[in-house]
Write a protein that holds these residues in place. Structure first.
Motif, PDB file in Angstrom:
ATOM      1  N   GLY A  23      14.884  61.810  34.753  1.00 26.77           N
ATOM      2  CA  GLY A  23      15.990  61.126  35.412  1.00 26.77           C
ATOM      3  C   GLY A  23      15.753  59.649  35.661  1.00 26.77           C
ATOM      4  N   PHE A  24      14.636  59.126  35.162  1.00 27.80           N
ATOM      5  CA  PHE A  24      14.257  57.746  35.466  1.00 27.80           C
ATOM      6  C   PHE A  24      13.474  57.209  34.288  1.00 27.80           C
ATOM      7  N   GLY A  25      13.601  55.926  34.015  1.00 30.32           N
ATOM      8  CA  GLY A  25      12.869  55.365  32.896  1.00 30.32           C
ATOM      9  C   GLY A  25      12.781  53.858  32.976  1.00 30.32           C
ATOM     10  N   MET A  26      12.308  53.282  31.890  1.00 30.33           N
ATOM     11  CA  MET A  26      12.132  51.833  31.796  1.00 30.33           C
ATOM     12  C   MET A  26      12.912  51.325  30.596  1.00 30.33           C
ATOM     13  N   VAL A  27      13.617  50.219  30.788  1.00 32.13           N
ATOM     14  CA  VAL A  27      14.377  49.577  29.729  1.00 32.13           C
ATOM     15  C   VAL A  27      13.656  48.280  29.371  1.00 32.13           C
ATOM     16  N   PHE A  28      13.308  48.134  28.092  1.00 36.86           N
ATOM     17  CA  PHE A  28      12.600  46.952  27.609  1.00 36.86           C
ATOM     18  C   PHE A  28      13.495  46.198  26.639  1.00 36.86           C
ATOM     19  N   ALA A  29      13.492  44.879  26.742  1.00 38.18           N
ATOM     20  CA  ALA A  29      14.213  44.057  25.769  1.00 38.18           C
ATOM     21  C   ALA A  29      13.610  42.659  25.745  1.00 38.18           C
ATOM     22  N   GLN A  30      13.844  41.994  24.648  1.00 39.59           N
ATOM     23  CA  GLN A  30      13.402  40.601  24.499  1.00 39.59           C
ATOM     24  C   GLN A  30      14.456  39.703  25.129  1.00 39.59           C
ATOM     25  N   THR A  31      14.024  38.676  25.849  1.00 41.84           N
ATOM     26  CA  THR A  31      14.932  37.682  26.416  1.00 41.84           C
ATOM     27  C   THR A  31      14.420  36.298  26.009  1.00 41.84           C
ATOM     28  N   GLU A  33      13.287  34.174  27.826  1.00 43.13           N
ATOM     29  CA  GLU A  33      12.117  33.901  28.659  1.00 43.13           C
ATOM     30  C   GLU A  33      10.924  34.785  28.278  1.00 43.13           C
ATOM     31  N   GLY A  34      11.112  35.651  27.301  1.00 40.37           N
ATOM     32  CA  GLY A  34      10.050  36.559  26.895  1.00 40.37           C
ATOM     33  C   GLY A  34      10.466  38.000  27.099  1.00 40.37           C
ATOM     34  N   PRO A  35       9.589  38.967  26.773  1.00 44.48           N
ATOM     35  CA  PRO A  35       9.951  40.381  26.954  1.00 44.48           C
ATOM     36  C   PRO A  35      10.066  40.725  28.430  1.00 44.48           C
ATOM     37  N   ARG A  36      11.023  41.577  28.763  1.00 46.95           N
ATOM     38  CA  ARG A  36      11.241  41.992  30.145  1.00 46.95           C
ATOM     39  C   ARG A  36      11.439  43.505  30.195  1.00 46.95           C
ATOM     40  N   VAL A  37      11.152  44.080  31.366  1.00 46.34           N
ATOM     41  CA  VAL A  37      11.338  45.513  31.587  1.00 46.34           C
ATOM     42  C   VAL A  37      12.035  45.709  32.915  1.00 46.34           C
ATOM     43  N   ALA A  38      12.870  46.732  32.984  1.00 40.77           N
ATOM     44  CA  ALA A  38      13.530  47.110  34.233  1.00 40.77           C
ATOM     45  C   ALA A  38      13.386  48.615  34.403  1.00 40.77           C
ATOM     46  N   HIS A  39      13.209  49.045  35.630  1.00 39.26           N
ATOM     47  CA  HIS A  39      13.067  50.466  35.966  1.00 39.26           C
ATOM     48  C   HIS A  39      14.395  50.944  36.543  1.00 39.26           C
ATOM     49  N   THR A  40      14.883  52.094  36.051  1.00 41.54           N
ATOM     50  CA  THR A  40      16.232  52.499  36.436  1.00 41.54           C
ATOM     51  C   THR A  40      16.465  53.995  36.233  1.00 41.54           C
ATOM     52  N   PRO A  41      17.377  54.581  37.022  1.00 41.86           N
ATOM     53  CA  PRO A  41      17.829  55.946  36.721  1.00 41.86           C
ATOM     54  C   PRO A  41      18.540  55.968  35.364  1.00 41.86           C
ATOM     55  N   ILE A  42      18.337  57.048  34.622  1.00 44.60           N
ATOM     56  CA  ILE A  42      18.913  57.176  33.272  1.00 44.60           C
ATOM     57  C   ILE A  42      19.495  58.573  33.127  1.00 44.60           C
ATOM     58  N   MET A  43      20.647  58.654  32.473  1.00 49.75           N
ATOM     59  CA  MET A  43      21.261  59.949  32.178  1.00 49.75           C
ATOM     60  C   MET A  43      21.724  59.976  30.734  1.00 49.75           C
ATOM     61  N   ALA A  44      21.559  61.126  30.098  1.00 52.54           N
ATOM     62  CA  ALA A  44      22.099  61.340  28.760  1.00 52.54           C
ATOM     63  C   ALA A  44      23.564  61.722  28.899  1.00 52.54           C
ATOM     64  N   VAL A  45      24.398  61.099  28.087  1.00 53.84           N
ATOM     65  CA  VAL A  45      25.833  61.427  28.068  1.00 53.84           C
ATOM     66  C   VAL A  45      26.229  61.677  26.618  1.00 53.84           C
ATOM     67  N   GLY A  46      25.911  62.863  26.148  1.00 51.38           N
ATOM     68  CA  GLY A  46      26.124  63.178  24.742  1.00 51.38           C
ATOM     69  C   GLY A  46      24.802  63.121  24.006  1.00 51.38           C
ATOM     70  N   ASP A  47      24.852  63.415  22.715  1.00 52.65           N
ATOM     71  CA  ASP A  47      23.629  63.518  21.926  1.00 52.65           C
ATOM     72  C   ASP A  47      22.956  62.183  21.652  1.00 52.65           C
ATOM     73  N   ASP A  48      23.717  61.105  21.637  1.00 54.59           N
ATOM     74  CA  ASP A  48      23.120  59.838  21.224  1.00 54.59           C
ATOM     75  C   ASP A  48      23.471  58.678  22.149  1.00 54.59           C
ATOM     76  N   LEU A  70      14.757  49.117  24.104  1.00 55.92           N
ATOM     77  CA  LEU A  70      13.929  50.310  24.074  1.00 55.92           C
ATOM     78  C   LEU A  70      13.924  50.912  25.470  1.00 55.92           C
ATOM     79  N   ILE A  71      14.209  52.204  25.547  1.00 54.69           N
ATOM     80  CA  ILE A  71      14.103  52.931  26.805  1.00 54.69           C
ATOM     81  C   ILE A  71      12.937  53.892  26.682  1.00 54.69           C
ATOM     82  N   VAL A  72      12.068  53.891  27.683  1.00 49.41           N
ATOM     83  CA  VAL A  72      10.931  54.805  27.722  1.00 49.41           C
ATOM     84  C   VAL A  72      11.084  55.712  28.936  1.00 49.41           C
ATOM     85  N   VAL A  73      11.012  57.009  28.690  1.00 54.60           N
ATOM     86  CA  VAL A  73      11.064  58.014  29.754  1.00 54.60           C
ATOM     87  C   VAL A  73       9.710  58.719  29.748  1.00 54.60           C
TER      88      VAL A  73
END
Length: 199
Positions: A23-31, A33-48, A70-73
């Motif tokens: 129910g929780f994960g990390m979202v990574f993306a390039q900005t 200012e450099g690579p950044r990560v955010a921690h957040t609740p995550i839910m699947a809504v369908g297969d993809d 990239l999301i890491v759970v």
């Protein structure tokens, strides 16, 4: 993703189970200012598709729409001691379960964000037992303040890469000993996964 193919899974239902269990994960993306990560609740809504929200002031928020992310759970994890092996002439390692999801991110409309928040609250309150807290207990002022402070997102997943590093490269006897050691070390979920229940 671990390079050893022993630690991969082709079970198509596994990613959804891992996301639901964590129910929780990390979202990574390039900005810029450099690579950044955010921690957040995550839910699947369908297969993809995965939905999540970030604070409007988060360093990633203004860079996510249209980005590849990239999301890491993470599932259970634990240190594996050489004392649990038959042959102690080895080195320590770490067992773990993790899922990488890669894809394009878009912003969701307010009604979809509202639905996501209510579904996430319902899901996580149900895990606690007892009388659940309900969103209706928030005053309109508090709820609207929350809403103004966050942005909802959806990832359309192009690739999912689960890793289940559960000592599959060890003998059945050693795996059982490692699972017992992990259970005694307070890692019952990981030990259970080693014995066949991956989520």
């Amino acid at each position: 993703m671990h390079p050893n193919p022993l630690f991969r899974s082709e079970d198509p239902a596994l990613p959804a189970r891992l996301i639901d269990a964590a129910g929780f994960g990390m979202v990574f993306a390039q900005t810029p200012e450099g690579p950044r990560v955010a921690h957040t609740p995550i839910m699947a809504v369908g297969d993809d598709r995965l939905q999540f929200h970030l604070a409007r002031s988060n360093a990633l928020t203004r860079h996510l729409v249209g980005a590849q992310a990239l999301i890491v759970v993470n599932g259970p994890d634990g240190y594996v001691s050489p004392r649990w092996y038959v042959d102690r002439d080895t080195v320590p390692t770490w067992n773990y379960i993790a899922l990488e999801c890669e894809g394009a991110v878009s912003q969701i409309a307010d009604d979809a964000l509202e639905a996501f928040l209510h579904a996430a609250i319902l899901r996580h309150e149900s895990l606690l037992g007892g009388a659940p807290w309900q969103a209706s207990e928030s005053s309109a002022k508090v709820w609207e303040g929350l809403f103004r402070g966050i942005v909802g997102f959806e990832m359309t997943v192009a690739a999912m890469r689960p890793t289940l590093k559960l000592s599959q490269n060890k003998s059945p006897r050693e795996r059982a000993a490692i699972a017992e050691g992990l259970a005694q070390a307070g890692k019952a979920n990981l030990a259970q996964a080693m014995l066949g229940d991956a989520a």
